[in-house]
Design an enzyme around this catalytic site. Structure first.
Site, PDB file in Angstrom:
ATOM      1  N   GLN A   6       0.818  -1.207   0.000  1.00 32.35           N
ATOM      2  CA  GLN A   6       0.000   0.000   0.000  1.00 32.35           C
ATOM      3  C   GLN A   6       0.855   1.262   0.000  1.00 32.35           C
ATOM      4  O   GLN A   6       0.476   2.281  -0.576  1.00 32.35           O
ATOM      5  CB  GLN A   6      -0.933  -0.004   1.209  1.00 32.35           C
ATOM      6  CG  GLN A   6      -1.897  -1.169   1.220  1.00 32.35           C
ATOM      7  CD  GLN A   6      -2.638  -1.311  -0.104  1.00 32.35           C
ATOM      8  OE1 GLN A   6      -3.406  -0.444  -0.501  1.00 32.35           O
ATOM      9  NE2 GLN A   6      -2.383  -2.405  -0.812  1.00 32.35           N
ATOM     10  N   HIS A  19       1.580   2.892  -3.349  1.00 30.26           N
ATOM     11  CA  HIS A  19       0.499   3.566  -4.066  1.00 30.26           C
ATOM     12  C   HIS A  19       0.743   5.063  -4.176  1.00 30.26           C
ATOM     13  O   HIS A  19       0.529   5.673  -5.227  1.00 30.26           O
ATOM     14  CB  HIS A  19      -0.832   3.361  -3.322  1.00 30.26           C
ATOM     15  CG  HIS A  19      -1.625   2.206  -3.827  1.00 30.26           C
ATOM     16  ND1 HIS A  19      -2.089   2.112  -5.114  1.00 30.26           N
ATOM     17  CD2 HIS A  19      -2.060   1.093  -3.189  1.00 30.26           C
ATOM     18  CE1 HIS A  19      -2.763   0.986  -5.255  1.00 30.26           C
ATOM     19  NE2 HIS A  19      -2.767   0.353  -4.106  1.00 30.26           N
ATOM     20  N   GLU A  59      -8.875   1.410   5.946  1.00 31.39           N
ATOM     21  CA  GLU A  59      -9.404   0.963   4.661  1.00 31.39           C
ATOM     22  C   GLU A  59      -9.225  -0.552   4.521  1.00 31.39           C
ATOM     23  O   GLU A  59     -10.166  -1.286   4.222  1.00 31.39           O
ATOM     24  CB  GLU A  59      -8.677   1.690   3.534  1.00 31.39           C
ATOM     25  CG  GLU A  59      -9.111   1.253   2.144  1.00 31.39           C
ATOM     26  CD  GLU A  59      -8.248   1.866   1.052  1.00 31.39           C
ATOM     27  OE1 GLU A  59      -8.679   1.823  -0.115  1.00 31.39           O
ATOM     28  OE2 GLU A  59      -7.153   2.367   1.361  1.00 31.39           O
ATOM     29  N   HIS A  60      -8.002  -1.031   4.700  1.00 29.97           N
ATOM     30  CA  HIS A  60      -7.695  -2.463   4.631  1.00 29.97           C
ATOM     31  C   HIS A  60      -7.162  -2.920   5.980  1.00 29.97           C
ATOM     32  O   HIS A  60      -6.329  -2.238   6.584  1.00 29.97           O
ATOM     33  CB  HIS A  60      -6.616  -2.762   3.581  1.00 29.97           C
ATOM     34  CG  HIS A  60      -6.892  -2.211   2.217  1.00 29.97           C
ATOM     35  ND1 HIS A  60      -6.307  -1.055   1.750  1.00 29.97           N
ATOM     36  CD2 HIS A  60      -7.675  -2.677   1.219  1.00 29.97           C
ATOM     37  CE1 HIS A  60      -6.725  -0.826   0.520  1.00 29.97           C
ATOM     38  NE2 HIS A  60      -7.563  -1.782   0.181  1.00 29.97           N
ATOM     39  N   ASP A 113      -7.532  -6.849  -3.896  1.00 34.57           N
ATOM     40  CA  ASP A 113      -7.387  -5.794  -4.903  1.00 34.57           C
ATOM     41  C   ASP A 113      -7.708  -6.289  -6.306  1.00 34.57           C
ATOM     42  O   ASP A 113      -8.252  -5.550  -7.123  1.00 34.57           O
ATOM     43  CB  ASP A 113      -5.956  -5.252  -4.895  1.00 34.57           C
ATOM     44  CG  ASP A 113      -5.784  -4.076  -3.959  1.00 34.57           C
ATOM     45  OD1 ASP A 113      -6.791  -3.619  -3.393  1.00 34.57           O
ATOM     46  OD2 ASP A 113      -4.636  -3.628  -3.781  1.00 34.57           O
ATOM     47  N   HIS A 163     -52.455  19.838   4.404  1.00 39.03           N
ATOM     48  CA  HIS A 163     -52.303  18.386   4.489  1.00 39.03           C
ATOM     49  C   HIS A 163     -53.575  17.750   5.041  1.00 39.03           C
ATOM     50  O   HIS A 163     -54.055  16.735   4.531  1.00 39.03           O
ATOM     51  CB  HIS A 163     -51.122  18.039   5.415  1.00 39.03           C
ATOM     52  CG  HIS A 163     -49.775  18.212   4.785  1.00 39.03           C
ATOM     53  ND1 HIS A 163     -49.317  19.420   4.328  1.00 39.03           N
ATOM     54  CD2 HIS A 163     -48.779  17.314   4.549  1.00 39.03           C
ATOM     55  CE1 HIS A 163     -48.102  19.269   3.842  1.00 39.03           C
ATOM     56  NE2 HIS A 163     -47.747  17.997   3.963  1.00 39.03           N
TER      57      HIS A 163
END
Length: 426
Positions: free
Chosen positions: A251, A254, A319-320, A353, A412
């Site tokens: 990661q 990235h 996230e992971h 992934d 109404h």
């Protein structure tokens, strides 16, 4: 990597770069221009930022066919199998509406309908991301979306990567445009002479794409504003340092803003992982990016117990998350906040992934506390339906009118009182 004793104050939240006033001003101008001038503005900004002049920016069938014909056959088979796995997983997310009977033939219902059209943004330029095509398109197809559009910035040669076109071909998507950046988001949101507007935009991109998605939200739906990638590994003494280090770097490579965290009950593992990360960094092709990520956002925490480690993970909401310890499945059951969970030594994060079938479009920056990864529900609408018989109306109209008047809404009350048996037969 820095090693510290675990406390209760750790966080994945970062002060992210980008999104300054100048960038926002630029994005708003692009959106306005595309809304007013359509294709002309798209071409203008594509030439300005991508360095390409495109008269016709829709990908032709010939371009798709050429990409398929020249693509590596084994890689094509791998993409096809990955697509099957993703479709198998997401098929279980399909849902139907329901109808609940009431007395006297009255009923309530919920109808599930797919969105009419969605647009997928695929990052491009120097890299190719066919996995983004699979992860975004397949849930939409499972939901029943009829029109799926792909936009992606072309390279200097005016072409999209063959891998992207092959992935689209495997899924049967043929409406593909060679445009990127904020101008692509504007075209999808507002429509141009060439591109009809969509109802929802999904997919990752740079800061200009993220800002553009945020600005058009409300005109169209969006999936999320995702930040740089994150991984947390919860491990004990049974984990292997070289494997944990490799997963952290998967990661970190990235983005310089990516975050990689190890939480472990083993001081020995913490030390060994730190050594392994440094060793493997020197051998990584994307060393410069990964090293910046590790130096700024990499961290190893030593916990007193698995219980404390679990509490820290739930606080991080990464996230992971990889769980690599004894009784890993039982430990994973205690995790309430994570975008995706990978259990055991052989469930390395890249498995998700690319191939396992779960979706890799996931909430970041601790938003897993309340958000979910991309799924079939992102591409459907729920419509409530009411049918009251005359008898049910007669029984409930006075109650409804009283509630309306309690809120000061006389119209109404009169609306519900204006119908029924008092008018006689027609």
């Amino acid at each position: 990597m820095k090693i510290t004793k675990l406390t209760n104050s750790i966080s994945l939240k970062r002060q992210l770069e980008g999104g300054n006033e100048e960038q926002l001003k630029t994005v708003r101008q692009v959106l306005l221009d595309v809304k007013q001038y359509g294709d002309e503005a798209v071409r203008k900004y594509s030439k300005m930022w991508d360095g390409i002049s495109l008269e016709d920016f829709r990908v032709s069938q010939q371009e798709i066919d050429e990409a398929v014909e020249t693509f590596d056959e084994q890689l094509k088979k791998d993409l096809e199998e990955a697509a099957e796995n993703i479709r198998y997983y997401h098929a279980a997310q399909s849902r139907e509406g329901y109808k609940r009977p009431l007395a006297d033939g009255s009923w309530l219902a919920q109808r599930i309908t797919p969105l009419d059209a969605v647009g997928l943004y695929v990052p491009g330029g120097s890299a190719a991301y066919p996995s983004s095509v699979l992860m975004n398109v397949i849930p939409a197809q499972v939901a029943g979306v009829k029109r799926i559009v792909i936009t992606s910035p072309a390279g200097r040669d005016g072409k999209l990567p063959a891998a992207v076109l092959v992935a689209a071909s495997i899924l049967g998507v043929t409406e593909i445009y060679k445009i990127g950046g904020a101008q692509a988001i504007a075209a999808l949101a507002y429509g141009t002479e060439t591109i009809a507007a969509v109802d929802k935009i999904t997919g990752p991109g740079n800061i200009f794409v993220a800002l553009a998605k945020r600005e058009v939200f409300g005109e169209v739906a969006i999936d999320m504003i995702a930040g740089p990638s994150e991984i947390a590994v919860l491990a004990d003494e049974t984990a292997y340092a070289d494997e944990v280090a490799a997963d952290l770097l998967s990661q970190a490579e990235h983005d310089a803003l990516a975050c990689a965290v190890l939480i472990t009950t083993s001081e020995r593992l913490a030390i060994d992982v730190a050594v392994e990360v440094e060793r493997q960094l020197s051998e990584l092709p994307r060393e410069a990016i990964a090293r910046q990520s590790i130096e700024n956002f990499g961290q190893i925490y030593i916990a007193d117990s698995i219980t404390q480690a679990v509490e820290a993970v739930n606080s991080l909401a990464p996230e992971h998350l990889e769980v690599v310890c004894q009784n890993a499945e039982e430990v994973a059951e205690q995790i309430n906040h994570a975008g995706a969970i990978f259990i055991g030594r052989f469930s390395s994060e890249p498995v998700g992934d690319y191939f396992a079938g779960t979706n890799h479009v996931l909430p970041t920056n601790s938003t897993a506390r309340f958000a979910s990864g991309l799924n079939v529900d992102d591409f459907i609408k729920r419509t409530s339906i009411v049918y009251y018989s005359e008898k049910t109306w007669q029984e409930n109209a006075p109650k409804i009118a009283r509630l309306a008047r309690m809120e000061g809404l006389e119209g109404h009350a009169r609306a519900v009182e204006s119908r029924g048996w008092t008018k006689g037969d027609k």
